[in-house]
Scaffold this motif. Structure first.
Motif, mmCIF file in Angstrom:
data_model
loop_
_atom_site.group_PDB
_atom_site.id
_atom_site.type_symbol
_atom_site.label_atom_id
_atom_site.label_comp_id
_atom_site.label_asym_id
_atom_site.label_seq_id
_atom_site.Cartn_x
_atom_site.Cartn_y
_atom_site.Cartn_z
ATOM 1 N N ASP A 188 18.462 -38.798 50.726
ATOM 2 C CA ASP A 188 18.710 -40.127 50.189
ATOM 3 C C ASP A 188 18.910 -39.978 48.686
ATOM 4 O OD1 ASP A 188 18.739 -42.694 49.252
ATOM 5 O OD2 ASP A 188 16.827 -43.299 50.145
ATOM 6 N N LEU A 189 20.141 -40.118 48.231
ATOM 7 C CA LEU A 189 20.460 -39.881 46.832
ATOM 8 C C LEU A 189 19.898 -40.958 45.907
ATOM 9 C CD1 LEU A 189 24.134 -38.623 47.218
ATOM 10 C CD2 LEU A 189 22.152 -37.257 46.551
ATOM 11 N N GLY A 190 19.358 -42.033 46.472
ATOM 12 C CA GLY A 190 18.699 -43.027 45.651
ATOM 13 C C GLY A 190 17.272 -42.666 45.306
ATOM 14 N N ASP A 191 16.781 -41.576 45.861
ATOM 15 C CA ASP A 191 15.388 -41.150 45.689
ATOM 16 C C ASP A 191 15.377 -39.721 45.150
ATOM 17 O OD1 ASP A 191 12.750 -40.328 45.935
ATOM 18 O OD2 ASP A 191 12.486 -41.128 47.961
ATOM 19 N N MET A 192 14.928 -39.532 43.914
ATOM 20 C CA MET A 192 14.968 -38.210 43.295
ATOM 21 C C MET A 192 14.065 -37.209 44.013
ATOM 22 S SD MET A 192 17.284 -38.681 41.097
ATOM 23 C CE MET A 192 17.975 -40.235 41.687
ATOM 24 N N LEU A 240 30.670 -27.318 44.923
ATOM 25 C CA LEU A 240 29.801 -28.485 45.037
ATOM 26 C C LEU A 240 30.656 -29.716 44.760
ATOM 27 C CD1 LEU A 240 27.115 -30.047 45.172
ATOM 28 C CD2 LEU A 240 26.761 -29.459 42.749
ATOM 29 N N ILE A 241 30.793 -30.596 45.755
ATOM 30 C CA ILE A 241 31.555 -31.833 45.577
ATOM 31 C C ILE A 241 30.572 -32.998 45.558
ATOM 32 C CG2 ILE A 241 33.405 -33.308 46.426
ATOM 33 C CD1 ILE A 241 34.630 -30.946 47.827
ATOM 34 N N ASN A 242 30.335 -33.542 44.371
ATOM 35 C CA ASN A 242 29.451 -34.691 44.198
ATOM 36 C C ASN A 242 30.252 -35.951 44.491
ATOM 37 O OD1 ASN A 242 27.056 -33.289 43.422
ATOM 38 N ND2 ASN A 242 27.964 -32.920 41.417
ATOM 39 N N ASN A 243 30.340 -36.275 45.771
ATOM 40 C CA ASN A 243 31.262 -37.286 46.278
ATOM 41 C C ASN A 243 30.611 -38.633 46.560
ATOM 42 O OD1 ASN A 243 33.732 -38.210 48.032
ATOM 43 N ND2 ASN A 243 31.976 -38.278 49.432
ATOM 44 N N SER A 291 21.315 -38.783 40.628
ATOM 45 C CA SER A 291 21.006 -37.857 41.720
ATOM 46 C C SER A 291 21.900 -36.629 41.650
ATOM 47 C CB SER A 291 21.190 -38.559 43.060
ATOM 48 O OG SER A 291 22.534 -38.988 43.224
ATOM 49 N N HIS A 292 23.173 -36.835 41.305
ATOM 50 C CA HIS A 292 24.102 -35.707 41.223
ATOM 51 C C HIS A 292 23.829 -34.848 39.987
ATOM 52 C CE1 HIS A 292 26.583 -38.342 43.989
ATOM 53 N NE2 HIS A 292 26.482 -37.209 44.646
ATOM 54 N N PHE A 293 23.394 -35.470 38.908
ATOM 55 C CA PHE A 293 22.956 -34.714 37.737
ATOM 56 C C PHE A 293 21.815 -33.772 38.132
ATOM 57 C CE2 PHE A 293 20.053 -34.178 34.136
ATOM 58 C CZ PHE A 293 20.903 -33.830 33.093
#
Length: 296
Positions: free
Chosen positions: A63-67, A87-90, A115-117
């Motif tokens: 879940d990219l909303g949760d670090m 790595l594709i941060n899509n 999250s992608h950072f």
């Protein structure tokens, strides 16, 4: 025997992420699908495997909303794999109403950018083990209109919240990150580029986060949008084309370089965002900032 290239795609269970996974699998890539909805992703995993030359298609729930979820997923990836080529941060989402992540960060900013950072930082060692590491950040043309105020980007005023404004800010942040990271990784053999995917005929904004007028606007726009198979070509080009193996720090659309906004190229703003991002996720990238941006 040469190993197949390995590509990780966030949000690979729908839209452009799904199409990109299928097409790269057909071209001989092994795929890691990083997805929030594990049940839905399992069905797509089977589709990608059916299209794959190697059938090496792996699924990691996140879940990219949760670090904390990002950290767990990155830990799993580092345990299971010994390298990463692309790595594709899509993944991205638009949130109709003001919401916050478990860490108290505005949800659009947390999901689409922060999250992608963090994920990129946690996977850098794997990328450094590639012969030709590539990082691709999916931004948006909407970044041109981003209001972008670093003082208010983490906590927003509910009475002044705009879903499109928050989304645009998150995409500008992704571009600022891309250009700063490209400079920092110049000596590591890892390229970093960003792209504008266009608004495509996919299920973007169909997960219940976009409602009312916002949902209607996206629905109408999609009636005139190209098919995902058409617009995923830029993802695939940046991930696999030998033409750009040494190209870094650019913004693409339709497989061609596109000039980003002046704000996206603001190095001072990019460094300020970088420093804020490190504070928010509690890490420090193990790569120096370029001499040009070194503090006095």
């Amino acid at each position: 025997m040469q190993r197949p290239p390995l590509c990780l795609i966030t949000g690979a269970n729908s839209g452009l992420g799904k199409v990109t996974a299928i097409e790269l699998a057909r071209n001989g890539f092994d795929i890691i699908m990083l997805c929030r909805d594990e049940i839905k992703a399992q069905r797509v995993q089977q589709e990608v495997q059916a299209a794959s030359k190697t059938r090496n298609v792996y699924l990691v729930q996140c879940d990219l909303g949760d670090m904390q979820s990002v950290r767990r997923a990155a830990g799993e990836i580092n345990r299971r794999f010994d390298h990463l080529d692309v790595l594709i941060n899509n993944a991205g989402r638009v949130v109709n109403d003001l919401q916050y992540s478990p860490g108290g960060i505005e949800l659009t900013f947390a999901t689409n950018y922060l999250s992608h950072f963090l994920l990129t930082h946690l996977l850098l060692d794997l990328l450094k083990k590639s012969n030709e590491g590539r990082i691709i950040n999916v931004a948006s043309e909407l970044h041109y209109a981003a209001p972008f105020d670093l003082d208010n980007i983490v906590k927003r005023d509910k009475s002044d919240y705009s879903a499109i404004g928050a989304y645009s800010d998150s995409k500008l942040a992704k571009l600022l990150f891309s250009f700063e990271l490209a400079d920092r990784l110049m000596d590591y053999g890892i390229t970093v580029n960003a792209l504008h995917p266009w608004l495509v005929d996919s299920n973007f904004a169909e997960d219940g986060d976009a409602k009312g007028v916002l949902h209607l606007a996206f629905s109408v726009a999609k009636l005139f949008a190209p098919e995902p198979e058409t617009m995923a070509k830029t993802h695939i080009y940046l991930a696999s084309s030998p033409e750009i193996h040494n190209v870094t720090g650019l913004y693409f659309a339709r497989c061609k370089p596109l000039e980003p906004s002046d704000k996206a190229r603001n190095q001072k703003l990019g460094l300020q965002l970088w420093q804020l991002s490190e504070q928010l996720v509690g890490i420090e990238y193990p790569i120096p900032q370029p001499p040009l941006l070194a503090p006095n």
